[in-house]
Design a protein around this motif. Sequence first.
Motif, PDB file in Angstrom:
ATOM      1  N   VAL A 138     -48.446  -5.074 117.033  1.00 61.43           N
ATOM      2  CA  VAL A 138     -48.518  -3.623 117.104  1.00 61.43           C
ATOM      3  C   VAL A 138     -48.641  -3.012 115.709  1.00 61.43           C
ATOM      4  CG1 VAL A 138     -46.002  -3.386 117.068  1.00 61.43           C
ATOM      5  CG2 VAL A 138     -47.397  -1.556 118.058  1.00 61.43           C
ATOM      6  N   VAL A 139     -49.367  -1.882 115.650  1.00 57.56           N
ATOM      7  CA  VAL A 139     -49.552  -1.163 114.386  1.00 57.56           C
ATOM      8  C   VAL A 139     -49.056   0.270 114.559  1.00 57.56           C
ATOM      9  CG1 VAL A 139     -51.192  -0.380 112.646  1.00 57.56           C
ATOM     10  CG2 VAL A 139     -51.570  -2.557 113.807  1.00 57.56           C
ATOM     11  N   LEU A 140     -48.216   0.718 113.636  1.00 63.29           N
ATOM     12  CA  LEU A 140     -47.746   2.096 113.601  1.00 63.29           C
ATOM     13  C   LEU A 140     -48.427   2.800 112.432  1.00 63.29           C
ATOM     14  CD1 LEU A 140     -45.799   4.512 114.117  1.00 63.29           C
ATOM     15  CD2 LEU A 140     -44.112   3.303 112.704  1.00 63.29           C
ATOM     16  N   ARG A 141     -49.134   3.901 112.736  1.00 62.12           N
ATOM     17  CA  ARG A 141     -49.822   4.657 111.694  1.00 62.12           C
ATOM     18  C   ARG A 141     -49.333   6.102 111.690  1.00 62.12           C
ATOM     19  NH1 ARG A 141     -54.368   1.576 114.026  1.00 62.12           N
ATOM     20  NH2 ARG A 141     -54.436   3.240 115.568  1.00 62.12           N
ATOM     21  N   ALA A 142     -49.294   6.692 110.526  1.00 60.59           N
ATOM     22  CA  ALA A 142     -48.891   8.098 110.399  1.00 60.59           C
ATOM     23  C   ALA A 142     -49.934   8.839 109.586  1.00 60.59           C
ATOM     24  CB  ALA A 142     -47.530   8.191 109.723  1.00 60.59           C
ATOM     25  N   ASP A 143     -50.238  10.079 109.993  1.00 61.31           N
ATOM     26  CA  ASP A 143     -51.200  10.852 109.214  1.00 61.31           C
ATOM     27  C   ASP A 143     -50.524  11.396 107.964  1.00 61.31           C
ATOM     28  OD1 ASP A 143     -49.758  13.110 109.974  1.00 61.31           O
ATOM     29  OD2 ASP A 143     -51.278  13.850 111.384  1.00 61.31           O
ATOM     30  N   ALA A 144     -51.300  12.084 107.134  1.00 62.63           N
ATOM     31  CA  ALA A 144     -50.797  12.520 105.828  1.00 62.63           C
ATOM     32  C   ALA A 144     -49.583  13.433 105.950  1.00 62.63           C
ATOM     33  CB  ALA A 144     -51.912  13.218 105.059  1.00 62.63           C
ATOM     34  N   ALA A 145     -49.593  14.339 106.931  1.00 60.19           N
ATOM     35  CA  ALA A 145     -48.463  15.258 107.099  1.00 60.19           C
ATOM     36  C   ALA A 145     -47.205  14.504 107.504  1.00 60.19           C
ATOM     37  CB  ALA A 145     -48.808  16.320 108.141  1.00 60.19           C
ATOM     38  N   ALA A 146     -47.337  13.521 108.376  1.00 62.73           N
ATOM     39  CA  ALA A 146     -46.171  12.727 108.785  1.00 62.73           C
ATOM     40  C   ALA A 146     -45.639  11.914 107.620  1.00 62.73           C
ATOM     41  CB  ALA A 146     -46.543  11.820 109.951  1.00 62.73           C
ATOM     42  N   VAL A 147     -46.535  11.419 106.769  1.00 64.25           N
ATOM     43  CA  VAL A 147     -46.100  10.673 105.583  1.00 64.25           C
ATOM     44  C   VAL A 147     -45.330  11.584 104.635  1.00 64.25           C
ATOM     45  CG1 VAL A 147     -46.910   9.467 103.518  1.00 64.25           C
ATOM     46  CG2 VAL A 147     -47.926   8.948 105.748  1.00 64.25           C
ATOM     47  N   ARG A 148     -45.838  12.807 104.470  1.00 63.14           N
ATOM     48  CA  ARG A 148     -45.132  13.753 103.598  1.00 63.14           C
ATOM     49  C   ARG A 148     -43.743  14.078 104.129  1.00 63.14           C
ATOM     50  NH1 ARG A 148     -50.348  16.165 103.378  1.00 63.14           N
ATOM     51  NH2 ARG A 148     -49.762  17.697 104.975  1.00 63.14           N
ATOM     52  N   ALA A 149     -43.582  13.967 105.452  1.00 56.46           N
ATOM     53  CA  ALA A 149     -42.281  14.243 106.066  1.00 56.46           C
ATOM     54  C   ALA A 149     -41.354  13.043 106.020  1.00 56.46           C
ATOM     55  CB  ALA A 149     -42.470  14.690 107.516  1.00 56.46           C
ATOM     56  N   GLY A 150     -41.841  11.917 105.499  1.00 56.08           N
ATOM     57  CA  GLY A 150     -40.975  10.758 105.330  1.00 56.08           C
ATOM     58  C   GLY A 150     -41.375   9.512 106.091  1.00 56.08           C
ATOM     59  N   ALA A 151     -42.423   9.586 106.924  1.00 59.59           N
ATOM     60  CA  ALA A 151     -42.849   8.405 107.684  1.00 59.59           C
ATOM     61  C   ALA A 151     -43.659   7.474 106.789  1.00 59.59           C
ATOM     62  CB  ALA A 151     -43.695   8.828 108.891  1.00 59.59           C
ATOM     63  N   ALA A 152     -43.620   6.189 107.110  1.00 59.31           N
ATOM     64  CA  ALA A 152     -44.450   5.216 106.397  1.00 59.31           C
ATOM     65  C   ALA A 152     -45.898   5.374 106.852  1.00 59.31           C
ATOM     66  CB  ALA A 152     -43.961   3.800 106.680  1.00 59.31           C
ATOM     67  N   GLY A 153     -46.831   5.182 105.950  1.00 57.60           N
ATOM     68  CA  GLY A 153     -48.232   5.343 106.291  1.00 57.60           C
ATOM     69  C   GLY A 153     -48.700   4.343 107.325  1.00 57.60           C
ATOM     70  N   GLU A 154     -48.233   3.110 107.210  1.00 61.49           N
ATOM     71  CA  GLU A 154     -48.614   2.082 108.170  1.00 61.49           C
ATOM     72  C   GLU A 154     -47.539   1.004 108.213  1.00 61.49           C
ATOM     73  OE1 GLU A 154     -52.796   0.715 108.725  1.00 61.49           O
ATOM     74  OE2 GLU A 154     -52.007  -1.217 108.031  1.00 61.49           O
ATOM     75  N   VAL A 155     -47.185   0.604 109.427  1.00 65.32           N
ATOM     76  CA  VAL A 155     -46.216  -0.469 109.650  1.00 65.32           C
ATOM     77  C   VAL A 155     -46.831  -1.437 110.650  1.00 65.32           C
ATOM     78  CG1 VAL A 155     -43.898  -1.072 110.440  1.00 65.32           C
ATOM     79  CG2 VAL A 155     -44.288   1.098 109.241  1.00 65.32           C
ATOM     80  N   ARG A 156     -46.764  -2.724 110.371  1.00 69.33           N
ATOM     81  CA  ARG A 156     -47.384  -3.723 111.247  1.00 69.33           C
ATOM     82  C   ARG A 156     -46.353  -4.733 111.748  1.00 69.33           C
ATOM     83  NH1 ARG A 156     -52.831  -4.243 111.511  1.00 69.33           N
ATOM     84  NH2 ARG A 156     -54.022  -2.722 110.301  1.00 69.33           N
ATOM     85  N   GLY A 157     -46.539  -5.141 112.999  1.00 67.38           N
ATOM     86  CA  GLY A 157     -45.680  -6.159 113.580  1.00 67.38           C
ATOM     87  C   GLY A 157     -44.558  -5.560 114.415  1.00 67.38           C
ATOM     88  N   ALA A 158     -44.243  -6.221 115.544  1.00 63.68           N
ATOM     89  CA  ALA A 158     -43.257  -5.682 116.480  1.00 63.68           C
ATOM     90  C   ALA A 158     -41.881  -5.509 115.840  1.00 63.68           C
ATOM     91  CB  ALA A 158     -43.160  -6.595 117.707  1.00 63.68           C
ATOM     92  N   THR A 159     -41.452  -6.477 115.047  1.00 67.99           N
ATOM     93  CA  THR A 159     -40.122  -6.390 114.440  1.00 67.99           C
ATOM     94  C   THR A 159     -40.011  -5.193 113.504  1.00 67.99           C
ATOM     95  OG1 THR A 159     -39.841  -8.794 114.572  1.00 67.99           O
ATOM     96  CG2 THR A 159     -38.420  -7.609 113.040  1.00 67.99           C
ATOM     97  N   SER A 160     -41.017  -4.997 112.665  1.00 69.50           N
ATOM     98  CA  SER A 160     -40.990  -3.887 111.711  1.00 69.50           C
ATOM     99  C   SER A 160     -41.094  -2.536 112.414  1.00 69.50           C
ATOM    100  CB  SER A 160     -42.130  -4.043 110.697  1.00 69.50           C
ATOM    101  OG  SER A 160     -41.985  -5.226 109.941  1.00 69.50           O
ATOM    102  N   VAL A 161     -41.947  -2.443 113.438  1.00 69.83           N
ATOM    103  CA  VAL A 161     -42.093  -1.186 114.164  1.00 69.83           C
ATOM    104  C   VAL A 161     -40.827  -0.870 114.945  1.00 69.83           C
ATOM    105  CG1 VAL A 161     -43.359  -0.005 116.006  1.00 69.83           C
ATOM    106  CG2 VAL A 161     -44.602  -1.345 114.294  1.00 69.83           C
TER     107      VAL A 161
END
Length: 295
Positions: free
Chosen positions: A207-230
């Motif tokens: 699985v891949v977790l992606r965040a757009d620029a606004a979500a990243v500015r709010a503290g989310a990681a830009g991209e997270v890969r793998g079930a354990t990390s997500v």
Amino acid sequence: MGEHDRLAERFEVHRTHLRAVAYRMLGSGSDADDAVQESWLRLSRTDVSEIENLGGWLTTVVSRICLNMLQSRRSRREEPLDAYGAEAPPSMSATAGTDPENAALLADSVGSALLVVLDTLAPAERVAFVLHDMFAVPFDEIAPILERAPAATRQLASRARRRVRETGQGSDGATDLARRREVVAAFLTAARNGDFTALLAVLDPEVVLRADAAAVRAGAAGEVRGATSVADAFSGQARAARPVLVDGAAGAVWAPGGRPRVVITFAITDGRIVAIDLVAEPEHLGRLDLEFPDN
């Protein structure tokens, strides 16, 4: 192992997903196989060092191939030889012994009744509907495939969705949406409860977790890969998120005071979440059609 063999191995990881996309678009197992094979040929002639997201690149390529095939088919008024037959197309049955997971995925997810309805759509409508409503690909990513603006692409999918509903495609689409909503609900419950094991159960290993620029500015990681990390990123989170239909697809939203601030979209394949996107850019949020459930 040579570079060609390594590339072939990477491609095989995505083959089941690509064939599922192509089959939904084309309604033919043999045509889907041809589209996937053509995507491999194009990949083998491409400098992969310039490809940041191989899965996304391949999905785009196979979608363009399918669009061309649909347009060609319509101009010649052709119908695929194996369309609308048994639940599993002949070519799928022929390969079931070597790839039973792929055959089961396609047979379970697309019934012949839905394929008949999809065949009434214009090629661009079908591509927009399949990619967005069945695979949760954002309109911003579909638009370049169709060479249209995101807003126009959204309208194509909306028209297609309306026609599917009006034609009464029966339990295929309704059941599929219900299953996807169940998966999203299970994900949100597990996230709120901090149930790491339950999160892993609904997440695809890749699985891949992606965040757009606004979500990243709010503290989310830009991209997270793998079930354990997500799972780790969501465990104990999403307490205020609630289920919602995002342009007709199962999703979630954080809307303090009734104002959507973050929309979460999901791509779900074979009952597991393969991609999650966090959308927080106000301009993008304003283009989304959110439908809140009654309960």
